[in-house]
Design a protein around this motif. Structure first.
Motif, PDB file in Angstrom:
ATOM      1  N   THR B 145       0.834  -1.201   0.000  1.00  0.00           N
ATOM      2  CA  THR B 145       0.000   0.000   0.000  1.00  0.00           C
ATOM      3  C   THR B 145       0.868   1.250   0.000  1.00  0.00           C
ATOM      4  OG1 THR B 145      -1.582  -1.243   1.286  1.00  0.00           O
ATOM      5  CG2 THR B 145      -1.951   1.116   1.112  1.00  0.00           C
ATOM      6  N   LEU B 149       0.467   3.885  -2.935  1.00  0.00           N
ATOM      7  CA  LEU B 149      -0.197   5.168  -2.707  1.00  0.00           C
ATOM      8  C   LEU B 149       0.732   6.244  -2.210  1.00  0.00           C
ATOM      9  CD1 LEU B 149      -3.498   3.765  -1.418  1.00  0.00           C
ATOM     10  CD2 LEU B 149      -3.197   5.231  -3.394  1.00  0.00           C
ATOM     11  N   ASN B 150       1.985   5.912  -2.036  1.00  0.00           N
ATOM     12  CA  ASN B 150       2.887   6.973  -1.645  1.00  0.00           C
ATOM     13  C   ASN B 150       4.172   6.972  -2.462  1.00  0.00           C
ATOM     14  OD1 ASN B 150       4.106   9.050  -0.365  1.00  0.00           O
ATOM     15  ND2 ASN B 150       3.645   8.355   1.689  1.00  0.00           N
ATOM     16  N   ALA B 153       3.105   6.622  -6.073  1.00  0.00           N
ATOM     17  CA  ALA B 153       1.706   7.020  -6.238  1.00  0.00           C
ATOM     18  C   ALA B 153       1.452   7.579  -7.638  1.00  0.00           C
ATOM     19  CB  ALA B 153       1.336   8.055  -5.183  1.00  0.00           C
ATOM     20  N   TRP B 154       2.502   8.078  -8.260  1.00  0.00           N
ATOM     21  CA  TRP B 154       2.344   8.640  -9.608  1.00  0.00           C
ATOM     22  C   TRP B 154       1.826   7.575 -10.568  1.00  0.00           C
ATOM     23  CZ3 TRP B 154       2.070  13.407 -11.118  1.00  0.00           C
ATOM     24  CH2 TRP B 154       2.331  13.780 -12.435  1.00  0.00           C
ATOM     25  N   THR B 156       0.104   4.982  -9.731  1.00  0.00           N
ATOM     26  CA  THR B 156      -1.268   4.655  -9.364  1.00  0.00           C
ATOM     27  C   THR B 156      -2.226   5.721  -9.853  1.00  0.00           C
ATOM     28  OG1 THR B 156      -0.267   3.702  -7.416  1.00  0.00           O
ATOM     29  CG2 THR B 156      -2.661   3.851  -7.441  1.00  0.00           C
ATOM     30  N   LEU B 157      -1.773   6.970  -9.754  1.00  0.00           N
ATOM     31  CA  LEU B 157      -2.597   8.069 -10.258  1.00  0.00           C
ATOM     32  C   LEU B 157      -2.903   7.866 -11.740  1.00  0.00           C
ATOM     33  CD1 LEU B 157      -3.723  11.010  -9.963  1.00  0.00           C
ATOM     34  CD2 LEU B 157      -1.470  11.796 -10.636  1.00  0.00           C
ATOM     35  N   PHE B 259      -7.759  12.172  -6.530  1.00  0.00           N
ATOM     36  CA  PHE B 259      -6.324  11.869  -6.563  1.00  0.00           C
ATOM     37  C   PHE B 259      -5.572  13.000  -7.274  1.00  0.00           C
ATOM     38  CE2 PHE B 259      -3.769   7.643  -6.679  1.00  0.00           C
ATOM     39  CZ  PHE B 259      -2.722   8.251  -6.012  1.00  0.00           C
ATOM     40  N   LEU B 274       2.302  14.993  -4.908  1.00  0.00           N
ATOM     41  CA  LEU B 274       2.017  13.848  -4.047  1.00  0.00           C
ATOM     42  C   LEU B 274       2.991  13.690  -2.887  1.00  0.00           C
ATOM     43  CD1 LEU B 274       1.013  11.383  -6.855  1.00  0.00           C
ATOM     44  CD2 LEU B 274      -0.499  12.448  -5.209  1.00  0.00           C
ATOM     45  N   ILE B 285      -4.127   9.138   2.388  1.00  0.00           N
ATOM     46  CA  ILE B 285      -4.141   7.826   1.744  1.00  0.00           C
ATOM     47  C   ILE B 285      -5.507   7.178   1.915  1.00  0.00           C
ATOM     48  CG2 ILE B 285      -3.219   5.492   1.934  1.00  0.00           C
ATOM     49  CD1 ILE B 285      -0.496   6.694   2.282  1.00  0.00           C
ATOM     50  N   GLU B 289      -8.069   6.138  -0.970  1.00  0.00           N
ATOM     51  CA  GLU B 289      -8.515   4.759  -1.095  1.00  0.00           C
ATOM     52  C   GLU B 289     -10.039   4.668  -1.090  1.00  0.00           C
ATOM     53  OE1 GLU B 289      -6.090   1.538  -0.612  1.00  0.00           O
ATOM     54  OE2 GLU B 289      -5.698   2.083   1.467  1.00  0.00           O
TER      55      GLU B 289
END
Lengths: 496, 327, 495, 105, 99, 89
Positions: B145, B149-150, B153-154, B156-157, B259, B274, B285, B289
């Motif tokens: 995670t 998401l950190n 995160a790019w 995931t975005l 996001f 981010l 986060i 989510e």
């Protein structure tokens, strides 16, 4: 003097051209203003530049193209020679074209490309190095094509294809030769005495090949035999195009390029040392004779003029390749003189076609009575071409002959005499027809006021240039005349 | 040989066999069923490789969405190769490329891999250490995670962007058509749905919530929810009218939108996209989510339905019954 | 105020803005045109600001979330990224204007208008994200974003051929990116890092790395449609709506190529790539000849332009064999320059073809006959753009070829010169064919009026493409910021 | 022979199988399945590589990447299916062999 | 060995025949309706035994509930699906197998 | 114990392998679907065992999700609109 004047001269035709593209067909007035304004401004700027260069104040502008490549604009005496010629004749041709194309379609397109074409010619004249020269030289190709095919007939398109095939083929060779030369010789600034003479002797072989490639490619536009095929074909274009571009801009661009290569890249002495010039002189001489002979058998007026061009342009090369000051003077001055004479002839041919629908020589019987002024101009131009003293053509031939003798190559004189005879053979009968043969049919009388033979826009340009043909011959030795100017150039080149 | 290794071996053999069979199968329905089985066993493989997050996702997708997608697609396509036009022969290049690729290139690359990977095994430790070092400031207690998401995160975005983009593409292509026979919903099915749906929601919430500490997270949860939505659609629930216009689009876009907004806000605030403020990292986060789960659920379900809602934009005279369902 | 502008990381905004606008246009389809146009108008300024910020050395590459590189994703502001951002912004803006006319607000396919904008903005954002990405896996995600958006845009045309082309393109994209991804996986397995810079520093010449490289290059070559993997391109680029064709040929193909450049010069320089370089060069040569010959045979304008793209892609791949030793910089800059010029010129051509299709009802080349009146301007557009495609000065294509030939001379690879020159002549040949029709004067019944937004954008693009060579100094200087090569571009060699 | 190379090798094999089928199969749905199998093969290589090192502790980065990859490939699958259905509706074909002539005008 | 382990082992071993029976049934039963039995009965029982076995090993109620929940879900799903499939088969016109 | 779990899981895996024959043989689509459903149940069992063996309860979540969604594919199959479902081999 501000060097930006060079840029201003370039953009004085480039910007109007780009704007004209966007104009709708109907806005005649705006287009005319842009055209004439641009041409006027350009002539003015060139005049200013001319005065400065006459006082040996050379302008130079370097614009970076790539990290190791520059666009070099430089106004030296030779560039001014060509520049003044093209700027002046552009103004005349613009006036002529406005009259000639009145009411015909696609004029925005025509004048747009016309301006681009003049910009390219200006750029060629102002090029300070080989890269810049190639840039504008190739630009000339693509901007001329639409003018050649302007009429849009299948014949015009066929001519356009031939034109593209020759010039682009030549362009590719020129491109390659220049890149190669640049790669072995470094920056290729035009410099009296040349830039390659200091190179390692092991490179002489490459240099000879490159020279041959350069001549081959530039010879296309200069219409050296056997690369001249496109020129008679391109006569399908409207008269102003034939006049400016095929009497002046395109063929002279080729000749000018060859002069630049011999004088300012290889240098006269180095060229002689490498034995590069003699073959070229032979080729030029052959072209002179061949063009004249072919001209004899042409019945189409413009085609006859075209073959005459083929022949006459090679005078320039002939002069340059003699490698003596006098011959060089003869060649260079012919660059201007031939331009003025030939454009006169084309203007007149255009008038005949536009006013009376005459294209063929055997239709010209007695046309002098219907269009006396035009035909008078034509006569002066033709006599100048033959080299009758004291007209402009005589001056060039005289110096060429002297140069040939000075170079210990008397055969040149023979070539000149032969060519002059041939010139007479293909021009004098025409003159005879014009003035002394009874007209076969009655031409419709002029609808214009006072029975003027044609509109002012069509009449004035040939008269002016015809006047010039006389003036250039009579006043050949006055300040600012082409001959005076050319002597300066030759003195500089030969270090006299 | 240990049983574990035998288990792996058998599992892989079955997987490869399945792949071969399903790709060679002439009957497409059989191929689809085999593919569903393939997904099932793939989840086992992920479990064996110590990647429960991936296994969760595979389970949620493989058991729910992919199966539904393929079955629906197959139903609409038909399982035989049909073409009105004369069957164009394979081009020379096609004919050439298959043997060249498969016969020469792939084996050679595989050989290199098999030889060299053997040497690699157990050499480089990966980035476990580095991630652990930063885990406590990442706002998440679970490595995957935190990466999703950190740290990365790019990715995931942009991936959320791909999801939304896929839906827009689907909507641009076609109008939604009914997925199923309207009539005849058996009471048993309704019963099943009534039992399962609350459970799906609870479990989805659980999966989402525990993503902070253990395998789980937005995507798994969203995929699970979307399977629930699908089930609801299949038993005839439909979306209320007021949920079909902007509200529906908002729901679909909110995951990506929020996001993006957070990325923009952090970029303005700190100059780095981010980069969450440390004390807010956990909450941010969680927020991402939450909205992502909602969007993913809606997006995946809408993707299976396969087309824009009948009332959407272009066709004012919406007459087909609503199909994209959500209670 | 200047502080605020200079210190913003504009290159990141250039990804976020179009994506945000895409969401907005999805949420408010009625306002899509204005949202889209505003964004398109804003992005060139962002690009300028990003360039300014980098040139005045305040903007540094950054990592997302400010995590150190093996962990975080690096976003780069090097020259390549900046010029691609800028070119995309410029071409994108003009294409957006054109699209306003091409997808008018009220017509039967109302939804096409509404779906164009979010999809196009997604594509734009994806391209921008790709150009700045310094992370191998992130590149994969952006590649997928770009290719999915492209698929959608092709399919927007709605016809069966367009749909088939879109689906084929989807499979090709998937195939390419999976091959790429497999390579990425292998690299990660060995080095546990995905950062391009870090990888470039530590990578060694091993068989495994060669396998990874081959896979990645194969995938990207497929996506950038190098012969013989070009088979999907003509249909895809032809069947799409005109603005989309322009985008695909001008930008999307280049996206994969940019990744390839990054890999070749920044990740794999330590590997012995001589053979692969020659292979790519050879395929490039075949592409030039084949693409041109095919273009010569086409009856449809768009197909001709598409095949011309294949030929131009061939030139781009000459970079790989030519860029070695001293000629490295020249070839690299040549590739970048060609990419930029071709983007403008090809976009202009496709837009022009779209306008012709719109007015003449078909894009058969013979329909160009008598193309006077309202589409006279389009003939000018084609002529000017043709200069770019042939590589006539002052277009950037001319200087790119100059650099290529120079590099070929310097590295003694003469055969590439022959190919480049004959490619130029072939290009002239197929262009001349079109010009022949365009200048043919026949009487035509009147054409429908062209909206002005479909008339001028192509002209603007073609003029930019033509004069690009003259103004190329600044873009090339910018491209050289942080480039994997350094000047001099022109190598002089003695005997 | 160990677990990692076993899975990695299988991943490659799956990739090749998918590739082969994607190239030579005609039915669109089968191509879609093939692409999915290819993807699974790639993901398996990723996860297998991430699973090296001390037993049980897997590198989270490949897992995160694979999750992203799964989502992306799911998106492509969904779009591909809708496209295929649409093509089928327009042409009655379930293959890409749309006749070339109809595509000209 | 602990008692719990022993019981787990026993239960697990007991579950085995059910799974095998389920598979065998799936393979050998003559028609769809018969094969449904394999789905609903044998495997679910086998699973139940496994769940039971694992429950014994569980250290918290939470785990027990989770396991039970899993089993129940499988049961319900199996039953419903069996029903639906049977009905569909009937609608499609499959005749039950008769000896 | 772990060996036992794994061994049992292995046997269950083998039953799946054997069950595949039914998917291949059909004869009706319904038969194939039925077999897939059965695999679900067996997979749940395998997952539970693996989870117990590895001491990783996250794996049970996977099992739970399988159990939850076991019905979705089958229900889709039964209820979807389609062109031809009964393809015979």
């Amino acid at each position: 003097m501000n060097d930006l004047i060079l840029l201003a001269i370039l953009s004085s035709s480039l910007l109007p051209g780009l704007i004209i593209f966007t104009l709708p067909e109907q806005s005649v007035r705006l287009r005319t203003i842009l055209n004439l304004g641009g041409a006027g401004v350009k002539l003015l700027l060139v005049a200013v530049l001319f005065l400065h260069v006459a006082q040996r104040e050379y302008a130079e502008l370097r614009l970076p193209l790539l990290p190791d490549m520059e666009l070099v604009l430089r106004a030296d005496a030779l560039s001014l020679l060509f520049l003044t010629l093209s700027a002046f004749l552009w103004l005349l041709t613009t006036i002529y074209a406005i009259g000639y194309l009145e009411g015909s379609p696609h004029r925005s397109r025509f004048f747009g490309f016309f301006s681009l074409c003049v910009s390219a010619t200006t750029g060629i004249a102002l090029s300070g190095d080989m890269v810049t020269f190639v840039v504008f030289y190739e630009m000339l190709t693509i901007s001329t094509y639409p003018l050649v095919v302007h009429r849009g007939t299948p014949a015009a398109l066929h001519a356009g294809r031939i034109y593209l095939a020759y010039t682009l083929g030549g362009g590719v060779v020129l491109f390659f030769a220049t890149v190669w030369l640049r790669a072995i010789a470094g920056p290729l600034d035009f410099r009296p005495g040349g830039v390659v003479s200091a190179l390692d002797p092991t490179l002489y072989g490459s240099l000879t090949i490159i020279f041959a490639l350069l001549i081959l490619s530039l010879g296309v536009k200069a219409a050296l035999v056997p690369l001249h095929i496109w020129l008679p074909n391109a006569m399908i274009a409207p008269a102003p195009v034939s006049a400016l571009l095929h009497a002046v801009a395109v063929v002279k661009a080729g000749a000018f390029g060859i002069i630049r290569v011999i004088h300012d890249i290889y240098g006269i002495n180095f060229s002689v040392e490498l034995n590069l010039l003699f073959p070229l002189a032979l080729l030029a001489a052959f072209t002179v004779i061949y063009g004249s002979i072919r001209a004899l058998s042409q019945n189409d007026l413009k085609r006859r003029l075209a073959f005459s061009t083929v022949s006459q342009v090679s005078y320039i090369l002939l002069g340059v390749t003699m490698a003596t000051p006098l011959a060089t003077i003869g060649g260079l001055v012919h660059l201007v003189h031939q331009g003025v004479m030939k454009i006169t002839l084309f203007f007149c041919a255009g008038n005949l076609a536009e006013t009376l629908g005459i294209h063929k020589i055997d239709e010209m019987d007695g046309v002098g009575r219907r269009m006396p002024w035009t035909m008078a101009a034509f006569t002066i131009g033709a006599l100048g071409m033959i080299g009758l003293p004291p007209l402009a053509g005589f001056i060039s031939k005289w110096y060429l002959g002297l140069g040939g003798l000075a170079a210990d190559q008397p055969w040149i004189v023979l070539v000149l005499i032969g060519s002059t005879l041939l010139n007479s053979c293909y021009f004098l009968p025409v003159l005879h027809r014009i003035w002394f043969v009874q007209p076969r049919q009655n031409w419709p009388p002029s609808a214009l006021r006072c029975g003027r033979e044609t509109t002012w826009a069509l009449l004035a340009p040939p008269l002016i240039t015809a006047f010039l043909v006389v003036a250039l011959g009579l006043l050949a030795h006055s300040f600012g005349s082409p001959l005076y100017w050319v002597e300066l150039i030759a003195a500089r080149e030969y270090g006299l | 040989m240990e049983p574990a290794l035998i288990f792996d071996l058998v599992l892989l053999l079955i997987l490869i066999g399945l792949a071969w069979l399903l790709l060679a199968s002439t009957d497409l329905f059989r191929a689809v069923v085999l593919f569903i089985a393939f997904g099932l066993l793939l989840a086992l493989a992920w479990v064996r490789l110590g990647a429960p997050d991936v296994a969760l996702a595979e389970a949620a997708i493989g058991a729910g969405i992919t199966g539904a997608l393929l079955l629906v697609g197959l139903g609409r396509l038909g399982s035989t190769e049909r073409c009105r036009f004369s069957r164009a022969p394979l081009t020379f290049l096609q004919r050439l490329s298959a043997p060249v690729l498969v016969g020469v290139m792939i084996p050679s690359i595989s050989l290199i891999l098999l030889l060299e990977v053997h040497q690699l095994a157990g050499t480089t430790p990966g980035r476990q250490g580095l991630i652990n070092a930063f885990l406590d400031v990442s706002g998440s207690g679970h490595g995957v995670t935190a990466v999703l998401l950190n740290f990365r995160a790019w990715d995931t975005l942009l991936e959320k962007g791909v999801l939304l983009l896929a839906l827009i593409t689907i909507w641009s292509l076609d109008q939604a058509r009914p997925l199923f026979h309207q009539e005849d919903i058996s009471p048993q099915l309704m019963g099943l749905a009534r039992l399962l749906l609350p459970l799906v929601i609870v479990v989805a919430g659980f999966v989402l919530w525990q993503g902070d500490q253990a395998p789980g997270g937005a995507f798994q949860s969203g995929a699970l929810l979307s399977a629930g939505i699908l089930l609801a659609i299949l038993v005839g629930y439909s979306l209320p009218q007021r949920w079909q216009g902007l509200s529906l689009r908002l729901l679909l876009a909110i995951g990506f939108g929020v996001f993006l907004l957070i990325a923009a806000a952090t970029l303005l605030y700190s100059g780095y996209p981010l980069q969450y403020p440390e004390h807010l990292a956990g909450s941010l986060i969680l927020l991402i989510e939450l909205v992502a789960t909602a969007s993913i659920a809606a997006l995946l379900a809408a993707a299976v339905v396969g087309g824009h809602p009948p009332d959407d934009l272009s066709t004012p005279a919406a007459k087909a019954p609503s199909t994209s369902g959500r209670r | 105020m200047t502080e605020l502008i200079v210190q913003q990381n504009w290159f990141v905004w250039m990804t976020l803005l179009p994506l945000g606008a895409a969401v907005a246009t999805f949420l408010a389809p009625g306002q899509a045109r204005w949202i889209g146009l505003t964004t398109a108008l804003f992005l060139p300024f962002c690009a300028l600001a990003a360039i300014a910020a980098t040139v005045f050395s305040t903007a540094q590459p950054l990592t997302v979330g400010n995590w150190p590189t093996p962990l975080g994703i690096e976003l780069r502001t090097d020259g390549l990224a900046l010029v691609m951002l800028a070119v995309t912004a410029l071409v994108g803006f003009i294409i957006s204007c054109y699209a306003l006319g091409y997808f008018p607000p009220r017509q039967h396919h109302l939804s096409r208008t509404h779906y164009f904008w979010p999809l196009w903005l997604f594509l734009w954002g994806g391209c921008n994200a790709l150009f700045v990405s310094g992370d191998l896996f992130n590149l994969y995600v952006t590649l997928e974003l770009v290719s999915l958006a492209s698929v959608a845009l092709i399919a927007l045309e709605g016809g069966k051929a367009a749909l088939a082309a879109a689906l084929r393109y989807l499979f090709i994209g998937l195939l390419g990116s999976l091959a790429y991804l497999l390579g990425v996986g292998i690299l990660y397995a060995t080095y546990a890092t995905l950062d391009i810079t870090l990888l470039g520093e530590i990578i060694s010449d091993s068989r495994l790395n060669h396998a990874a490289m081959s896979l990645m290059i194969a995938g990207l070559v497929l996506k950038s449609a190098l012969f013989p993997l070009h088979f999907w391109l003509p249909q895809a680029h032809t069947m799409a709506p005109a603005p989309v064709s322009a985008v695909l040929s001008a930008l999307v193909v280049k996206a994969a190529y940019v990744v390839l450049l990054r890999l070749w010069f920044e990740v794999f320089p330590a590997l012995d790539t001589l053979a692969i370089g020659h292979l790519l060069g050879l395929l490039g040569c075949v592409a030039i000849i084949w693409g041109s010959l095919m273009a010569l045979r086409q009856e449809r304008l768009k197909l001709l332009i598409a095949y011309s793209t294949i030929a131009q892609i061939g030139y781009l791949f000459l970079v790989f064999p030519l860029a070695r030793g001293e000629a490295m910089a020249g070839a690299w800059v040549g590739g970048v320059l060609l990419m930029m010029t071709h983007a403008c010129g090809k976009a202009a051509m496709f837009l022009m073809a779209g306008t012709i299709h719109h007015t003449a009802g078909s894009d058969r080349i013979s329909r160009l006959a008598g193309a006077g009146g309202p589409i006279g301007v389009q003939v000018v557009v084609f002529t000017l753009a043709a200069a770019t495609i042939i590589g006539l000065p002052p277009s950037g294509g001319f200087f790119a070829k100059w650099l290529f030939i120079n590099a070929a001379l310097a590295t003694g690879q003469w055969w590439y010169i022959a190919i480049i020159l004959s490619g130029t002549l072939l290009a002239a040949a197929y262009i001349a064919r079109v010009l022949g029709w365009a200048f043919l004067d026949v009487k035509r019944s009147s054409y429908p009026v062209i909206p002005w937004v479909m008339k001028w954008p192509p002209l603007a693009l073609s003029v930019i493409a033509l004069v690009f060579g003259l103004i190329a100094y600044a873009p090339v200087q910018i491209a050289l910021i942080g480039a994997p090569v350094s000047v001099p571009l022109l190598v002089e060699f003695g005997p | 022979m160990n677990t990692v190379s076993l899975y990695a090798g299988s991943g490659i094999i799956l990739f090749s199988l998918g590739l082969h089928a994607l190239l030579i199969r005609r039915h669109l749905l089968r191509k879609i399945l093939a692409a999915n199998i290819m993807g699974s093969g790639v993901f398996m290589v990723f996860i297998a590589m991430g699973a090296r090192g001390e037993s049980g502790v897997a590198d989270p980065v490949p897992q995160a990447m694979v999750l992203t990859g799964i989502v992306v490939s799911l998106c492509f699958t969904a779009v591909a299916i809708v496209l295929a259905v649409r093509i089928n509706k327009l042409t009655g074909c379930t293959t890409l062999a749309v006749d070339e002539e109809s595509s000209i005008d | 060995m602990l008692l719990s382990d022993l019981i787990t082992t026993l239960l697990l071993i007991c579950s085995l025949p059910f799974f095998l029976a389920g598979t065998l049934g799936l393979l050998r039963f003559p028609d769809l309706y018969c094969r449904l039995h394999a789905l609903t009965k044998a495997d679910n029982l086998g699973l139940g035994l496994v769940v039971l076995a694992l429950m014994i090993q569980a250290d918290s109620w939470q785990v027990v509930i989770r396991l039970l929940l899993t089993w129940l879900l499988v049961l319900v799903a199996g039953a419903t699906v069996a029903h639906l499939i049977a009905r569909k088969a009937q609608q499609d016109g499959h005749q039950p197998w008769r000896r | 114990m772990i060996e036992l779990y794994i061994s049992l899981a292995l046997i269950l895996l083998l039953t799946i392998a054997i069950g595949l024959v039914r998917v291949l043989r059909g004869p009706t689509a319904t038969d194939r679907m039925l077999a897939a459903q059965l695999f679900g149940t067996t997979a749940v069992a395998i997952l539970l065992l693996l989870g117990q063996a590895g001491g990783n309860t996250a794996i049970w979540d996977v099992a739970l999700i399988f159990a939850l969604l076991a019905a979705v594919a089958a229900v889709t199959f039964v209820r979807r609109k389609d062109i031809d479902t009964t393809t015979e081999t």
